[in-house]
Design an enzyme around this catalytic site. Structure first.
Site, PDB file in Angstrom:
ATOM      1  CE  LYS A  60      87.244  49.506  87.490  1.00  0.00           C
ATOM      2  NZ  LYS A  60      86.215  48.503  87.829  1.00  0.00           N
ATOM      3  CG  ASP A  64      79.760  63.530  80.856  1.00  0.00           C
ATOM      4  OD1 ASP A  64      78.591  63.962  80.918  1.00  0.00           O
ATOM      5  OD2 ASP A  64      80.406  63.479  79.792  1.00  0.00           O
ATOM      6  CG  ASP A 109      82.849  48.549  88.576  1.00  0.00           C
ATOM      7  OD1 ASP A 109      83.131  49.261  89.560  1.00  0.00           O
ATOM      8  OD2 ASP A 109      83.465  47.510  88.321  1.00  0.00           O
ATOM      9  CE1 TYR A 146      85.270  62.711  79.331  1.00  0.00           C
ATOM     10  CE2 TYR A 146      83.748  64.418  80.022  1.00  0.00           C
ATOM     11  CZ  TYR A 146      83.999  63.103  79.685  1.00  0.00           C
ATOM     12  OH  TYR A 146      82.987  62.188  79.703  1.00  0.00           O
ATOM     13  CG  ASP A 157      73.685  62.598  81.076  1.00  0.00           C
ATOM     14  OD1 ASP A 157      73.690  63.652  81.737  1.00  0.00           O
ATOM     15  OD2 ASP A 157      73.773  62.575  79.837  1.00  0.00           O
TER      16      ASP A 157
END
Ligand code: NAD
Length: 369
Positions: free
Chosen positions: A201, A258, A234, A144, A262
């Site tokens: 990852k 992020d 994942d 970001y 959620d």
């Protein structure tokens, strides 16, 4: 001796002023019991600041936040200030601005099931039983904040050699950024159940391989008492809904955090119950995870519990008052166990006389303290 802490209150917009008043009520009740006092200054942020000063984060607000021991924010935004004009100020600029100016690089989002509200989750009761986890998200680095560009590629290229638009975002981390977020995660785990799951990852991304190496080094050198495991992002997304009760602290980079925070929030099914903390090396900021709920603002029916639970986090993380924080959680649990509900968390079998407004819910928690 009574210790006095200085708190900067940022009520913001919509239901903000209504719910922050209940946070203050609980602060006073818990302070009286645990020998602390909380002096408060109030400042403008978001839409109300745009109306009064033309900017979502006035200089006086930033100065008040920096002068405090902690910042308690409610929420910002509303249709009045919605605009697609890039020249016009937007309420969210207040939030992003204050996070940046205070150097808040860690976002803590606890996810806990209150058993009285287990029915609100979309997951089966046996899956969510005992869920009590914390997402630790890196907040000021990664994808970001990296270099990004979008341009028209005259040369063309790719499989069919076609010319067209091209864009890239850069995922970059520096060693110190990973070290400091890892420390925050290990410290948080020490105040909980002593287990950290680092999510990356590393099978694909170089930043993730560096992340993993650094998290393990910090863990081995400084927190050998805390258990550490790695999980690919994942797989983490699957395990969060498969076996959420197995997690204690999950630490991860900005974008993964992020998305996962959620997802984790939805495990509870009750937006009005979720608090969050943003920490840096100085003043920290505490706020509910929900927005300003303009659809119910001014009606005295908003759920103040996420705000009250952000006060709990403030006591725990900024003032080291774990007993007082535990006390707030106990009081909230008892109020819910007795069947009291605001409109957003009432269930089909909630009797009408147990449905209460914002101020009464705050009173109930204060009484239970
Ligand atoms: P929202 O979280 O404000 O509301 C979503 C739904 O949940 C609404 O129906 C609302 O009534 C309900 N709700 C939220 N909090 C509640 C509470 N405490 N008690 C009872 N019901 C509650 O999200 P939204 O509608 O997408 O956004 C509204 C405004 O809030 C927008 O301007 C948005 O930009 C802003 N926003 C601010 C923040 C923040 O300040 N951190 C976060 C998200 C959205």
């Amino acid at each position: 001796m009574t210790r006095t802490y200085r708190i900067c209150l940022l009520p913001g917009d919509g239901i903000g002023p209504e719910i922050i008043a209940e946070g203050c009520k609980v602060l006073d009740a818990v302070g009286a019991k645990h020998g602390a006092a909380f002096s408060r200054t109030e400042a403008l942020i978001g839409g109300c600041a745009i109306d009064a000063c033309g900017t979502a984060l006035p200089d006086e607000t930033l100065a008040a936040a920096k002068a405090a021991d902690a910042v308690l924010l409610a929420a910002v935004g509303g249709p009045k200030w919605d605009t697609t004009d890039p020249e016009k100020p937007r309420p969210e600029q207040g939030l992003l601005g204050i996070r940046k100016e205070l150097g808040l690089y860690t976002n803590l989002r606890p996810v806990q099931i209150f058993s009285a509200l287990a029915g609100a989750s979309t997951l089966k009761p046996e899956v969510i039983d005992g869920v009590d986890l914390m997402i630790v998200r890196e907040l000021t680095g990664g994808l970001y904040f990296g270099r990004r560009e979008r341009f028209y590629d005259e040369e063309g290229g790719g499989a069919n050699g076609a010319r067209g638009q091209r864009a890239y975002d850069t995922l970059e981390y520096r060693e110190y950024e990973v070290e400091r977020i890892a420390r925050q995660a290990f410290e948080a785990a020490r105040k909980r159940r002593n287990k950290v799951t680092s999510v990356d990852k590393a099978n694909v991304l170089e930043t993730s391989r560096m992340w993993r190496e650094i998290v393990h080094r910090v863990g081995a050198e400084e927190f050998p008492d805390v258990e550490l495991e790695d999980l690919l992002v994942d797989n983490a997304a699957m395990q969060l809904v498969n076996r959420p009760a197995d997690f204690d602290v999950l630490v991860t980079e900005n974008m993964f955090g992020d998305i996962l925070s959620d997802e984790a929030a939805q495990i509870t099914g009750s937006l009005g119950m979720l608090a969050s903390a943003s920490l840096g090396d100085g003043v920290a900021l505490y706020e509910p995870s929900h927005g300003s709920a303009p659809d119910i603002a001014g009606r005295g029916i908003a759920n103040p519990l996420a705000q009250i639970l952000s006060v709990e986090m403030m006591l725990r993380y900024s003032f080291d008052m774990a007993d007082a924080a535990d006390d707030i959680r106990r009081a909230v649990t008892e109020v819910l166990d007795e069947g009291w509900r605001t409109g957003d968390i009432k269930q089909a079998d909630t009797p009408a006389d147990k449905v209460v407004g914002t101020a009464r819910m705050g009173d109930l928690v204060a009484e239970h303290l």
